[in-house]
Design a protein around this motif. Sequence first.
Motif, PDB file in Angstrom:
ATOM      1  N   VAL A  13      38.707  42.284  45.378  1.00 56.07           N
ATOM      2  CA  VAL A  13      37.978  43.226  45.292  1.00 56.07           C
ATOM      3  C   VAL A  13      37.009  43.586  46.169  1.00 56.07           C
ATOM      4  O   VAL A  13      36.756  45.096  46.653  1.00 56.07           O
ATOM      5  CB  VAL A  13      37.695  43.354  43.616  1.00 56.07           C
ATOM      6  CG1 VAL A  13      36.785  44.489  43.195  1.00 56.07           C
ATOM      7  CG2 VAL A  13      38.905  42.949  42.848  1.00 56.07           C
ATOM      8  N   PRO A  14      35.878  43.076  46.236  1.00 56.16           N
ATOM      9  CA  PRO A  14      34.715  43.516  47.019  1.00 56.16           C
ATOM     10  C   PRO A  14      34.983  43.788  48.717  1.00 56.16           C
ATOM     11  O   PRO A  14      34.681  44.702  49.273  1.00 56.16           O
ATOM     12  CB  PRO A  14      33.506  42.503  46.971  1.00 56.16           C
ATOM     13  CG  PRO A  14      34.305  41.380  46.363  1.00 56.16           C
ATOM     14  CD  PRO A  14      35.447  41.626  45.639  1.00 56.16           C
ATOM     15  N   LEU A  15      36.394  42.712  49.028  1.00 58.00           N
ATOM     16  CA  LEU A  15      36.740  43.005  50.326  1.00 58.00           C
ATOM     17  C   LEU A  15      37.540  44.429  50.703  1.00 58.00           C
ATOM     18  O   LEU A  15      37.325  44.980  51.576  1.00 58.00           O
ATOM     19  CB  LEU A  15      37.652  41.680  50.872  1.00 58.00           C
ATOM     20  CG  LEU A  15      37.814  41.688  52.178  1.00 58.00           C
ATOM     21  CD1 LEU A  15      36.508  40.764  52.837  1.00 58.00           C
ATOM     22  CD2 LEU A  15      39.236  40.597  52.381  1.00 58.00           C
ATOM     23  N   VAL A  25      37.069  47.038  48.686  1.00 55.04           N
ATOM     24  CA  VAL A  25      36.082  48.144  48.730  1.00 55.04           C
ATOM     25  C   VAL A  25      35.344  48.221  50.159  1.00 55.04           C
ATOM     26  O   VAL A  25      35.067  49.273  50.393  1.00 55.04           O
ATOM     27  CB  VAL A  25      35.076  47.900  47.527  1.00 55.04           C
ATOM     28  CG1 VAL A  25      33.691  48.827  47.495  1.00 55.04           C
ATOM     29  CG2 VAL A  25      35.886  48.053  46.171  1.00 55.04           C
ATOM     30  N   TYR A  26      34.735  47.109  50.660  1.00 52.85           N
ATOM     31  CA  TYR A  26      34.225  46.929  51.800  1.00 52.85           C
ATOM     32  C   TYR A  26      35.007  47.858  53.183  1.00 52.85           C
ATOM     33  O   TYR A  26      34.112  48.780  53.585  1.00 52.85           O
ATOM     34  CB  TYR A  26      33.983  45.527  52.352  1.00 52.85           C
ATOM     35  CG  TYR A  26      33.196  45.511  53.516  1.00 52.85           C
ATOM     36  CD1 TYR A  26      32.019  45.738  53.731  1.00 52.85           C
ATOM     37  CD2 TYR A  26      34.323  45.011  54.684  1.00 52.85           C
ATOM     38  CE1 TYR A  26      31.460  45.626  55.042  1.00 52.85           C
ATOM     39  CE2 TYR A  26      33.670  44.880  55.970  1.00 52.85           C
ATOM     40  CZ  TYR A  26      32.346  45.119  55.941  1.00 52.85           C
ATOM     41  OH  TYR A  26      31.713  45.034  57.416  1.00 52.85           O
TER      42      TYR A  26
END
Lengths: 509, 104
Positions: free
Chosen positions: B52-54, B56-57
């Motif tokens: 998920v953060p990847l 979004v990043y």
Amino acid sequence: MLDMKKKVFKKNSLDKLVFLSLLLICIIFLIFGVKEVYRIKYLYAYDPLRHMNIAKNVDSQEPMVKTIETYGGGKIKINYPSIMRLLTVTINKVTNLSYLDIYKLFGLFCRILTVLAIYITVKYLVKNKVAAVLASALFLSSRYVFYRSIITFPENLVLPFHILIFYDVIRAIREKKIPFTLPIFFAASLLIHYRSIIIPVILVGILILSRIYSYIMDRKLAINFFKSKALVRTILLILICVILSLPVLRLTIKQYTGYLERNIGQGAIWASFAEEDSHYIPPSQETYLSNIGIILCICSIFSLFLLFYKTNIEKLTLIAWLGFTFILTRGTQFNIYVPSGRMFTYFIIPSVIASAYLLKVFIEKYQKNKKVLFCAFSIALIFFFVTTLSETHGYQGISNAEIDVCSWINNNIASDNSVIIFKNTENSENNILYLHAGLENYKIVETRKETLNQIFKNGEIDKDRLRKFYPTRYIYLVTKGDNENNFENLNLDTVYNQNGILVYKISVP
Amino acid sequence: MLMILQLFRIILGLIYLLFLPGFILSFLLIKNEKATSIKRITLSITLSCFLVPLIVYYGNKIGITINTINIILEILTLIALFLTAILIRNLIRKRVILNKLKSK
């Protein structure tokens, strides 16, 4: 047929018992954890506060925030990027939970995830579900584990990934095939907390060395490897890992070369500092016992005999992990200048996994009374667990005085003014060390001592320099009452005086 | 009523963020017979915490701003990609089995 049915029923009931025990342990832990986390008004320590403020800044800046704009025009360097902050940002956006709640609870969530990772790893390693549940309970019974769970930082999120890397390494050794999840977990631990990447590097290094050794011993095996699809698979896995970890790869290499110069060896820059700082002094036996827990200490010591008995590559990997993390806890003795206390978490995990070998021996010895033994041990552990947790009150890093002054500033001072924080105390208790982390909206928040020393010297204010450095109409000086510079003699306008913290208003002509 | 809605948003949001993407990816990475329920849950959460953060990043790197709708859409795209990959893999497997049967 009847026997078969009985066996299936027995297996199912044991499965249910195991699952319920795991659930019960997690629930007890969560009850105590949530209660402790909400016992205090704000966050437990400066670390989560710092991460929380960076996460808030992510909205307006780039996601991998390397700097934070708090000093007027200038930037503070954040010494490492982590995707954990980005994860908390997404949680905030999607669920609408406040950052404060997320940073209060996320550490506990990470710990439950670590417990699940320990369970599946131990179950695979010793092939015993009961031992896996007991090992998970043993992990949570450690006082240090509980204390660190209530602080949200990347270290907590990276731990399940370290365990799963170990799990994949063991799988690769047993099944002679590298799992696809290994490079993903490796890249994840790099992106979450690249400072601790040395542990996965050691684990994967052992796997590579064991493979090379087997190829040297058996040439045919090596030829087959180079001819088969396995080579393509290995290259593909390395590529996946490199591509996924690209955002921090260069930074990690740079950081680790920096570590080699600053933190390792007799000539390390940190050596002289480490001798004075209590965080760097190797812990005593009592510290090990009180932090790790008596039961876990006993179990891991006896497990060492089992690990060295009939050693194989799996056990060697665990020994290497255990040995390396133990060395880290006593860093300065080995000329590795790392804060010893922080390394306990890394040491506890392999200790718990090693303890599973001893637990398995016990369980198998009393095979007939498996359920009775399991229940007795669980009750003993839960009792120990409950008594430890209720006694544990974590370190309250951010004082109420600091929260009060921070909220006062936010409510009463316009954000286009300059705030100067004069911190001259080395004592972490009730200080104003990280106050700036709560004032990130202000135009100028100054904490640099060398700049402040130029302005406030010999008990006087150099107004020319003050005007030059902070060209705002009003400047607010935050300081502790017992300040050695004695601002009281300067007849400044005191606008706040509570809990030993003073705020002076200085108008610049 | 508002509190109940907020509670629903939290629960569904957490499942969507911290479970679903990893859960679907786990079907691509791990064979069904090899995974117990606890193992699949653990892997689903850990993989989601990373994915998920990847996404979004990288999304932000190509100019997608970080807001609720964009995050939901990014994850939805990720899930759709994984589901397509699973479908393609299953189709290939079926074809291989059929070819084997035909050749016999």
